[in-house]
Design an enzyme around this catalytic site. Structure first.
Site, PDB file in Angstrom:
ATOM      1  N   ASN A 100       0.870  -1.173   0.000  1.00  0.00           N
ATOM      2  CA  ASN A 100       0.000   0.000   0.000  1.00  0.00           C
ATOM      3  C   ASN A 100       0.911   1.227   0.000  1.00  0.00           C
ATOM      4  O   ASN A 100       1.719   1.385   0.906  1.00  0.00           O
ATOM      5  CB  ASN A 100      -0.884  -0.032   1.260  1.00  0.00           C
ATOM      6  N   GLY A 101       0.781   2.067  -1.023  1.00  0.00           N
ATOM      7  CA  GLY A 101       1.605   3.273  -1.082  1.00  0.00           C
ATOM      8  C   GLY A 101       2.200   3.440  -2.476  1.00  0.00           C
ATOM      9  O   GLY A 101       1.684   2.885  -3.450  1.00  0.00           O
ATOM     10  N   GLU A 480     -20.824  20.961   0.568  1.00  0.00           N
ATOM     11  CA  GLU A 480     -20.857  19.559   0.989  1.00  0.00           C
ATOM     12  C   GLU A 480     -22.007  18.813   0.302  1.00  0.00           C
ATOM     13  O   GLU A 480     -21.853  17.659  -0.108  1.00  0.00           O
ATOM     14  CB  GLU A 480     -20.974  19.496   2.517  1.00  0.00           C
ATOM     15  N   LYS A 484     -21.400  15.553  -2.007  1.00  0.00           N
ATOM     16  CA  LYS A 484     -22.074  14.271  -1.745  1.00  0.00           C
ATOM     17  C   LYS A 484     -22.727  13.768  -3.016  1.00  0.00           C
ATOM     18  O   LYS A 484     -22.586  12.611  -3.385  1.00  0.00           O
ATOM     19  CB  LYS A 484     -23.148  14.394  -0.650  1.00  0.00           C
ATOM     20  N   HIS A 503     -22.493  37.014 -10.021  1.00  0.00           N
ATOM     21  CA  HIS A 503     -21.172  37.345 -10.563  1.00  0.00           C
ATOM     22  C   HIS A 503     -20.705  36.319 -11.600  1.00  0.00           C
ATOM     23  O   HIS A 503     -19.523  36.262 -11.913  1.00  0.00           O
ATOM     24  CB  HIS A 503     -20.155  37.459  -9.429  1.00  0.00           C
ATOM     25  N   LYS A 602     -11.855   5.216   0.263  1.00  0.00           N
ATOM     26  CA  LYS A 602     -12.192   5.891   1.518  1.00  0.00           C
ATOM     27  C   LYS A 602     -11.014   6.685   2.076  1.00  0.00           C
ATOM     28  O   LYS A 602     -11.161   7.836   2.453  1.00  0.00           O
ATOM     29  CB  LYS A 602     -12.650   4.834   2.528  1.00  0.00           C
TER      30      LYS A 602
HETATM   31  C1  AGP Z   1     -16.032  12.498   1.535  1.00  0.00           C
HETATM   32  O1  AGP Z   1     -17.307  12.129   1.192  1.00  0.00           O
HETATM   33  C2  AGP Z   1     -14.976  12.083   0.649  1.00  0.00           C
HETATM   34  N1  AGP Z   1     -14.997  10.710   0.365  1.00  0.00           N
HETATM   35  C3  AGP Z   1     -13.624  12.722   0.848  1.00  0.00           C
HETATM   36  O2  AGP Z   1     -13.753  14.026   0.407  1.00  0.00           O
HETATM   37  C4  AGP Z   1     -12.980  12.742   2.262  1.00  0.00           C
HETATM   38  O3  AGP Z   1     -13.711  13.576   3.098  1.00  0.00           O
HETATM   39  C5  AGP Z   1     -11.535  13.209   2.124  1.00  0.00           C
HETATM   40  O4  AGP Z   1     -10.826  12.293   1.355  1.00  0.00           O
HETATM   41  C6  AGP Z   1     -10.864  13.417   3.450  1.00  0.00           C
HETATM   42  O5  AGP Z   1     -10.778  12.232   4.179  1.00  0.00           O
HETATM   43  P1  AGP Z   1     -10.395  12.232   5.702  1.00  0.00           P
HETATM   44  O6  AGP Z   1     -11.449  12.965   6.435  1.00  0.00           O
HETATM   45  O7  AGP Z   1     -10.337  10.779   6.073  1.00  0.00           O
HETATM   46  O8  AGP Z   1      -9.071  12.910   5.828  1.00  0.00           O
END
Ligand code: AGP
Length: 607
Positions: A100-101, A480, A484, A503, A602
């Protein structure tokens, strides 16, 4: 991003690793694979697609070895196909690695290894790792790994398995997360706590620059020079059922409905009688009282919570607050100083840009306060002070309950600092505390209207674009709401400050454009009414979030999502709820994979 897992023990190898990968699938889901010991040899099964596809490939096979590793991928280097899926192996298929990375110097290592005769099959950066270990192997996997990791540049968490030493798995951490699960007659490695929950509550969190060696009954940790390190077991406080969908069809929906409970939990935890106890750490309290500027850095939804925080900190605590995307903050030599406190906000605590922002502040000799959900995550451990949002595991890729929990913590922080600095009176404090405790019930009222939100969403399944508008403390709600919608339903949506429409963006409005106005009763309510009139006059379709009983908004809107009246400063905690439900229902109606939207993961652990 990507999720990695390792297991050594007597349970059904294939099943344990596949179930572990399912729990990590939210971290990346374009391909997956396992490598296990069977009949003394390495068996690798991997393919592009979801974990469900990998299940079909493994097809219930029983493996007679004790050790195995797995990987769920979010592609960075190399397209999405079976060959680029992990685990990757060396030339003789004796060493397998899940990574991972990103390995930044992989091109140069690859050339070097090719010159020594190594044959590469994939386009990934990760494949250099098993070849490098193979190159250095002289009878000890541990020694070979030590030599190999010193050559790697970039960020990496590795789980390594070899048929030459089938009684162990090795883990390496540098930049990406890795946790040991200490079980009874079994040991595990994982990118996060989720796959460990059904095996053990005892974990050892690795730090950067650490290597661990796990056998069925032992674990040990070393630095990159091979010196043993003293590490301690900590307990996970999440439970298995917290990470299950239960009666809900998606994690996103479950997490939207969990919000009243998460808020109640935090209120009960952080408010004791007439006091907010967020700043019970004397040093943190002193730090906050001595600053005259706050700089919040965060990404995505967490950044939007930070924007709400700006309004709260400025209004209640009277501290000038700036908010920045971490990906911008880290590269622009931000002006830091003794009088500025940097706050990092992150649900996962693993977002690469936010973590880099924290490290940048620390390198400059300043302290960082972070607001985080996942305990012992990298950002939590790098920060000087941490406030946890206690939201429980958030699994849906779209962040919902973490957002409202982050805002609540920012509210409580602003309230406590405001009180200590004398900007909030005891009387105001008591009133706001009572209003806070009414919030979960009010959010429940909005959730009870989810049927209507679904009905409205169903009418807009074919809409091509949306505009979300809000003013003041609900401007971030508009941002937000738009985020979403676009992330789960793949419909273009833009969030804007309502007063800015004239504007430029007003030119977008025609009879086919749905415009979502977030306009509960606040001090800028009347101003927003004018903006709604401007859109109406041009034929736009108006969907609004408005306070219950607001007849003016009902007259101006085609559809109204009603919310109970709350203190202006608390409106963002309620006004976002119908927009989360709206995004969810549009996505489900359009047949999208709500919990795992395409191209996303995520935890964004790469730049
Ligand atoms: C949120 O719905 C997103 N999937 C994404 O913007 C997320 O909030 C962002 O990647 C930050 O993640 P974190 O809060 O785990 O740092």
């Amino acid at each position: 991003m990507c999720g990695i897992v390792g297991y050594i023990g007597s349970k059904d190898l294939g099943a344990v690793i596949l179930v572990g990968l399912e729990k990590l699938e939210y971290r990346g889901y374009d391909s997956a694979g396992i490598a296990v010991i069977h009949n003394g040899r390495l068996v690798v099964k991997k393919r592009s697609g979801r974990i469900g596809d990998l299940y079909k490939l493994v097809n219930g096979m029983a493996f007679n070895g004790k050790a195995g590793i797995g990987h769920t991928r979010w592609a960075t280097h190399g397209g999405v196909n079976d060959i680029n899926a992990h685990p990757h192996v060396d030339c003789k298929s004796q060493i397998a690695v899940s990574h991972n990375g990103i390995i930044e110097n992989f091109q140069e290592l690859k050339l070097e290894l090719e010159k020594s005769g190594h044959k590469f099959v994939s386009e990934t950066d990760s494949e250099v790792i098993p070849h490098l270990i193979e190159e250095y192997y002289e009878g000890s996997l541990f020694d070979a790994v030590l030599k190999a990791v010193k050559r790697l540049q970039g960020s990496f968490a590795l789980v390594i398995l070899s048929s030459m030493e089938p009684d162990r798995i090795i883990g390496v951490k540098m930049g990406s997360p890795l946790i040991i699960g200490v079980g009874k007659d079994e040991m595990l490695l994982s990118s996060d706590q989720m796959p460990l929950l059904s095996h053990t509550k005892d974990v050892v969190v690795l730090n950067d620059g650490e290597i661990c060696v796990l056998t069925q009954n032992s674990w040990s940790v070393y630095d990159f020079d091979g010196n043993p390190k003293q590490k301690y077991i900590t307990k996970i406080d999440w439970t298995v059922d917290m990470a299950e969908k239960g009666e809900f069809s998606h994690f996103m929906l479950k997490e939207i409905f969990e919000q009243p409970e998460v808020l109640r939990r935090n209120l009960e935890y952080y408010i004791r009688g007439n006091e907010v106890t967020l700043l019970k750490d004397f040093n943190l309290r002193r730090l906050l009282l001595n600053k005259d500027r706050i700089l919040i850095q965060a990404s995505g939804t967490s950044m939007h919570a930070g924007l709400v925080g700006k309004y709260l900190l400025e209004k209640l605590a009277r501290i000038q607050t700036d908010v920045d995307y971490s990906s911008e903050f880290r590269y622009r030599e931000p002006v830091l100083g003794q009088n500025t406190l940097v706050i990092a906000i992150s649900q996962s605590g693993e977002t690469a840009d936010t973590l880099a922002g924290v490290k940048l502040v620390k390198e400059n000799g300043f302290e960082v306060l972070s607001i985080v959900n996942v305990k012992d995550s990298s950002i939590a451990r790098e920060s000087d002070y941490v406030l946890y949002i206690n939201a429980g595991p958030e699994i849906g890729v779209a962040s919902t309950k973490a957002y409202t929990a982050q805002i609540l913590i920012l509210f409580l922080l602003s309230l406590e600092v405001g009180l200590l600095r004398g900007f909030v009176s005891e009387e105001d404090f008591s009133r706001m505390r009572d209003e806070l405790f009414e919030l979960p019930g009010k959010i429940n009222d909005v959730l009870c209207e989810s049927g209507y939100v679904k009905e409205v969403a169903t009418r807009f399944l074919d809409a091509k674009h949306f505009v979300f508008l809000g003013r003041g403390i609900n401007y971030p709600t508009a941002l937000e709401g738009a985020l979403k919608l676009k992330e789960v339903s793949y419909v273009h949506a833009t969030g804007y400050a309502a007063g800015e429409m004239k504007h430029g963006p007003l030119a977008l409005v025609d009879k086919d454009l749905p415009v979502v106005f977030v306009n509960p009763k606040t001090s800028v309510y009347e101003k927003s009414l004018n903006n709604i009139e401007e859109v109406r006059a041009r034929g736009g379709i108006i969907i609004s979030v408005a306070s219950s009983g607001d007849l003016k908004m009902e007259m101006l809107s085609d559809y109204v999502f009603k919310m109970p009246e709350v203190n202006e400063l608390l409106t963002p905690l309620v006004s976002i709820i119908p927009l989360q439900l709206f995004a969810y229902n549009v996505a489900v109606g359009r047949g999208c994979d709500v919990d795992r939207p395409r191209n996303l993961a995520k935890s964004v652990t790469v730049e």
